[in-house]
Write an enzyme that holds these catalytic residues in place. Sequence first.
Site, PDB file in Angstrom:
ATOM      1  N   ASP A 129      -2.227  -8.771  11.519  1.00  0.00           N
ATOM      2  CA  ASP A 129      -3.554  -9.233  11.109  1.00  0.00           C
ATOM      3  C   ASP A 129      -4.041 -10.458  11.875  1.00  0.00           C
ATOM      4  OD1 ASP A 129      -3.788  -7.231   9.122  1.00  0.00           O
ATOM      5  OD2 ASP A 129      -2.486  -8.386   7.811  1.00  0.00           O
TER       6      ASP A 129
ATOM      7  N   SER B 178       0.830  -1.223   0.000  1.00  0.00           N
ATOM      8  CA  SER B 178       0.000   0.000   0.000  1.00  0.00           C
ATOM      9  C   SER B 178       0.857   1.263   0.000  1.00  0.00           C
ATOM     10  CB  SER B 178      -0.973  -0.005   1.180  1.00  0.00           C
ATOM     11  OG  SER B 178      -0.310  -0.260   2.392  1.00  0.00           O
TER      12      SER B 178
ATOM     13  N   HIS C 102       5.938 -12.766   7.379  1.00  0.00           N
ATOM     14  CA  HIS C 102       6.122 -11.371   6.954  1.00  0.00           C
ATOM     15  C   HIS C 102       7.308 -11.273   6.002  1.00  0.00           C
ATOM     16  CE1 HIS C 102       6.468  -6.993   7.097  1.00  0.00           C
ATOM     17  NE2 HIS C 102       5.204  -7.028   7.465  1.00  0.00           N
TER      18      HIS C 102
ATOM     19  N   HIS D  14      -1.811  -8.983   1.862  1.00  0.00           N
ATOM     20  CA  HIS D  14      -1.541  -7.717   2.584  1.00  0.00           C
ATOM     21  C   HIS D  14      -2.702  -7.487   3.559  1.00  0.00           C
ATOM     22  CE1 HIS D  14       0.162  -3.881   3.395  1.00  0.00           C
ATOM     23  NE2 HIS D  14      -0.215  -3.194   2.345  1.00  0.00           N
TER      24      HIS D  14
ATOM     25  N   ARG E 202       2.959  -4.970  16.669  1.00  0.00           N
ATOM     26  CA  ARG E 202       1.553  -4.568  16.518  1.00  0.00           C
ATOM     27  C   ARG E 202       0.643  -5.702  17.000  1.00  0.00           C
ATOM     28  NH1 ARG E 202       1.580  -3.158  10.242  1.00  0.00           N
ATOM     29  NH2 ARG E 202       2.508  -5.236  10.294  1.00  0.00           N
TER      30      ARG E 202
END
Length: 483
Positions: free
Chosen positions: A419, A284, A364, A314, A373
């Site tokens: 995620d 992105s 990743h 993603h 995160r």
Amino acid sequence: MSILSNLSRRASKLLKSKNATGVLAVARPSMSTTTTSTNLKEVLAELIPKEQTRIKKFKQQHGNKVIGQITVDMVYGGMRGMTGLVYETSVLDPDEGIRFRGYSIPECQELLPKAPGGGREPLPEGLFWLLLTGQVPTREQVDWVSKEWASRAALPSHVVTMLDNFPTNLHPMSQLSAAVTALNTESSFARAYAEGVGKAKYWEFAYEDSMDLIAKLPCVAAKIYRNLYREGSCIGPIDPGLDWSRNFSNMLGYADDADNGGQFAELLRLYLTIHCDHEGGNVSAHTSHLVGSALSDPYLCFAAAVNGLAGPLHGLANQEVLAWLEALRTELGVGEGEEVSDERMRDYIWNTLQSGRVVPGYGHAVLRKTDPRYTCQREFALKHLPDDPMFRTVSQLYRVVPDVLLEQGKAKNPWPNVDAHSGVLLRHYGMTETNYYTVLFGVSRALGVLAQLVWSRALGFPLERPKSMSTDGLMALVGAKPR
Ligand code: CMX
């Protein structure tokens, strides 16, 4: 390990040093002096000329230094490990995770202003200030941003009409992308460019568009949500006395949450802060950067970023995670309050892998440890929803998945990414519409890519145009036989 990843590791080590107490200290960017003005544009106007001069001098003195080597594998391998972009707002360390202008997620949680009345999570407004200026903002500066965004939030009627007319089977990410593209009727950058404004002023118009777009995004996102899942009910007015996330939460229809201690709004503040930026090479951010290099306006750049974020490798992975978790619980017959053995869970993961699918939320392209995160969302869950059955499944997976991925021996990083955790938190507070989750990721991602876009125009970055080659050309280049 490639020469380039060695180099990037050396560069990241140079930025870090142990202080007297042995704690890792990271060099803060050069802009970290504080400015007292509450007007973000004025602060930028002060910082930009200094940064332009610093970079010009750096390029004059070191512009011809070699920083890497490119191999055939890298060209075929999605440019992994190839340093090819300057991206100022954040840097991702494979072992440590993301730092926003030099600040880690725990540091941001500690230092950035919180919502009045006992908020514990950072306000995304503060993170945006940090990304743009390199400075930790004061309460007054963050309040200024909240009010500014509230005053710029109104949507033009053609975008509202367009959203109201989309078919309900159009994915929320497609709706977001289309609405953002159509919002470029409002672009002051496009207007100024058409009128022949000089390059030195580009950043000012990029800034105005970015502020407008960030202000409008929660309204667009809330409208999509209400149209699809709440029978088109009204998103309600923006309250200029509230922060961006609280207004967003109210517009989504979670206003009652205030009576329950405002935990959903707190979750949104955390969520919108941590998803904002992940350096420049992810799909992105890179897409927005590339499109912006053609001097497309910020609306078009961000719409392009949204389209990249909508891919399952993603941002869409957070939707995929929930679907996968739900299928796992159904197939293994895990009821509320029940658990399944690690052994059965391991078999399920192996089934996923053997059917040629990836385990969503794990792995990743850059990180080589648990994503911070993920960790901060886990801490939120441990504090607010430790007994949520789905959270318990997520925790169990954290124990089981990495060993399976290591045993399979393909994924370079067996650890969870952002995620793997986000959906389960949203679901706990009643947001069960998994198709919608990536829209929230998108609203947050705007903060990072648009902050960078302002700087890209301020620093006069040129059209991005790497060289490509055909396989025949590459073979000839390295002296390989064509057949
Ligand atoms: N499950 C199964 N296999 C995986 C895997 C996972 N979670 N992660 C990587 N692999 C596989 C890859 O598919 C690849 O297989 P092939 O050689 O057969 O093509 C191999 O391991 C090597 O991949 P890698 O170098 O470790 O990872 P990449 O940089 O190619 O891809 C990513 C990174 C994120 C796309 C990948 O880990 C993945 O597909 N993860 C699941 C989807 C996901 O969670 N995406 C979200 C990432 C965060 C975000 O952007 O939002």
